[in-house]
Motif scaffolding. Structure first.
Motif, short mmCIF file in Angstrom:
data_model
loop_
_atom_site.label_atom_id
_atom_site.label_comp_id
_atom_site.label_asym_id
_atom_site.label_seq_id
_atom_site.Cartn_x
_atom_site.Cartn_y
_atom_site.Cartn_z
N HIS A 2 0.83 -1.20 0.00
CA HIS A 2 0.00 0.00 0.00
C HIS A 2 0.86 1.24 0.00
CE1 HIS A 2 1.00 -0.84 4.19
NE2 HIS A 2 0.92 0.48 4.38
N THR A 3 0.22 2.38 -0.22
CA THR A 3 0.89 3.67 -0.14
C THR A 3 -0.04 4.66 0.54
OG1 THR A 3 2.26 5.24 -1.37
CG2 THR A 3 0.18 4.58 -2.40
N SER A 4 0.43 5.86 0.71
CA SER A 4 -0.34 6.96 1.29
C SER A 4 0.48 8.22 1.05
CB SER A 4 -0.58 6.73 2.78
OG SER A 4 -1.36 7.78 3.33
N ASN A 5 0.20 9.27 1.79
CA ASN A 5 1.00 10.50 1.65
C ASN A 5 2.45 10.24 2.03
OD1 ASN A 5 -1.31 11.72 0.78
ND2 ASN A 5 -1.77 12.66 2.74
N ASP A 6 2.68 9.48 3.08
CA ASP A 6 3.99 8.93 3.45
C ASP A 6 3.78 7.99 4.62
OD1 ASP A 6 4.49 10.37 6.05
OD2 ASP A 6 4.65 12.13 4.77
N ALA A 7 4.80 7.20 4.95
CA ALA A 7 4.66 6.18 5.99
C ALA A 7 4.42 6.82 7.35
CB ALA A 7 5.90 5.28 6.04
N ASP A 8 5.11 7.92 7.65
CA ASP A 8 4.91 8.58 8.94
C ASP A 8 3.49 9.11 9.10
OD1 ASP A 8 7.50 8.07 9.73
OD2 ASP A 8 8.27 10.00 9.02
N TYR A 9 2.89 9.52 8.01
CA TYR A 9 1.50 10.00 8.02
C TYR A 9 0.57 8.92 8.58
CZ TYR A 9 -2.87 11.87 6.02
OH TYR A 9 -4.14 12.34 5.84
N LEU A 10 0.76 7.69 8.13
CA LEU A 10 -0.06 6.58 8.62
C LEU A 10 0.20 6.33 10.10
CD1 LEU A 10 0.26 4.19 5.56
CD2 LEU A 10 -1.79 5.43 6.26
N HIS A 11 1.45 6.33 10.51
CA HIS A 11 1.78 6.10 11.92
C HIS A 11 1.23 7.21 12.82
CE1 HIS A 11 4.18 2.48 11.76
NE2 HIS A 11 4.80 2.96 10.69
N ARG A 12 1.32 8.45 12.38
CA ARG A 12 0.86 9.59 13.19
C ARG A 12 -0.64 9.59 13.39
NH1 ARG A 12 4.05 12.55 9.85
NH2 ARG A 12 2.26 13.53 8.86
N HIS A 13 -1.39 9.20 12.36
CA HIS A 13 -2.84 9.39 12.40
C HIS A 13 -3.66 8.11 12.46
CE1 HIS A 13 -2.24 13.64 11.79
NE2 HIS A 13 -1.51 13.40 10.71
N ALA A 14 -3.02 6.95 12.48
CA ALA A 14 -3.76 5.68 12.54
C ALA A 14 -3.15 4.79 13.62
CB ALA A 14 -3.73 4.98 11.18
N PRO A 15 -3.52 5.03 14.87
CA PRO A 15 -2.99 4.19 15.95
C PRO A 15 -3.27 2.72 15.66
CG PRO A 15 -4.25 6.03 16.83
CD PRO A 15 -4.47 6.03 15.35
N GLY A 16 -2.30 1.90 15.88
CA GLY A 16 -2.47 0.47 15.63
C GLY A 16 -2.07 0.05 14.23
N TYR A 17 -1.75 0.99 13.37
CA TYR A 17 -1.30 0.66 12.02
C TYR A 17 -0.06 -0.23 12.12
CZ TYR A 17 1.37 1.43 7.68
OH TYR A 17 2.13 1.27 6.55
#
Length: 194
Positions: free
Chosen positions: A118-133
């Motif tokens: 998968h992708t997104s805006n960046d990997a840190d973006y997912l970690h910052r805003h999706a607890p449990g990712y």
């Protein structure tokens, strides 16, 4: 007609759904419907007001092939809607789940990105805003959409690739989907505007 459900939220990103809605129905014969966490009026980031008559609870009965979660400012806040049950149930029934920009956070929160590329805006973006990712090992730093096991993700800068992946997943012939992508990419090919 193949059905695509587009989920919009308060502060949705105007540029992330437009190609799906604007070309998907009129040019490719897809049945496109809009849903919101709660039926009623919502406003885009650019100030467009839209009256969305159906809440997300109506998606199950409509039974689309693809659910596309559009990004926007709300996904980074405590007011982000919880779509976990809807997205997980749709995917487990064989449906396609798609998210672009902030919409990828809804997929990450549901655990749908833990076991697929998968992708997104960046990997840190997912970690910052999706607890449990827990899918960081499968994160692809890609500038375009990534599709894996009926999950489509894209950064907010890739609405063309996102629309193309949604169209193909909705049943549009691959050649037609690629022709759409090439047509829109032509603006950036070969030094356009020189």
């Amino acid at each position: 007609m193949k059905k695509v459900a587009i989920i919009l939220t308060q502060g949705f990103a105007d540029w992330e759904y437009g190609l799906i809605a604007g070309a998907g129905g009129p040019f490719y014969g897809l049945d496109i419907r809009f849903f919101a966490p709660t039926a009623g009026e919502i406003r885009s980031m650019g100030g467009l007001s839209a009256d969305i008559p159906e809440g997300v609870e109506a998606i199950r009965a409509w039974s689309p092939g693809v659910i596309a979660v559009i990004g926007g400012t709300i996904w980074e806040t405590d007011d982000a809607p919880v779509l976990d049950d809807l997205l997980l149930a749709h995917h487990s029934r064989g449906g396609v789940v798609a998210g672009i920009c902030g919409g990828t956070l809804a997929l990450a929160r549901a655990g749908l990105l833990d076991n697929v590329r998968h992708t997104s805006n960046d990997a840190d973006y997912l970690h910052r805003h999706a607890p449990g990712y827990a899918g960081s090992e499968l994160f692809q730093p890609a500038p375009e959409a990534v599709t894996d096991n009926r999950v489509i993700t894209a950064p907010g800068t890739a609405p063309v690739g996102f629309a193309t992946a949604v169209f193909e997943s909705a049943g549009l012939v691959r050649d037609a989907a690629e022709a759409f992508r090439r047509m829109l990419a032509a603006e950036h090919a070969g030094g356009a505007g020189k």
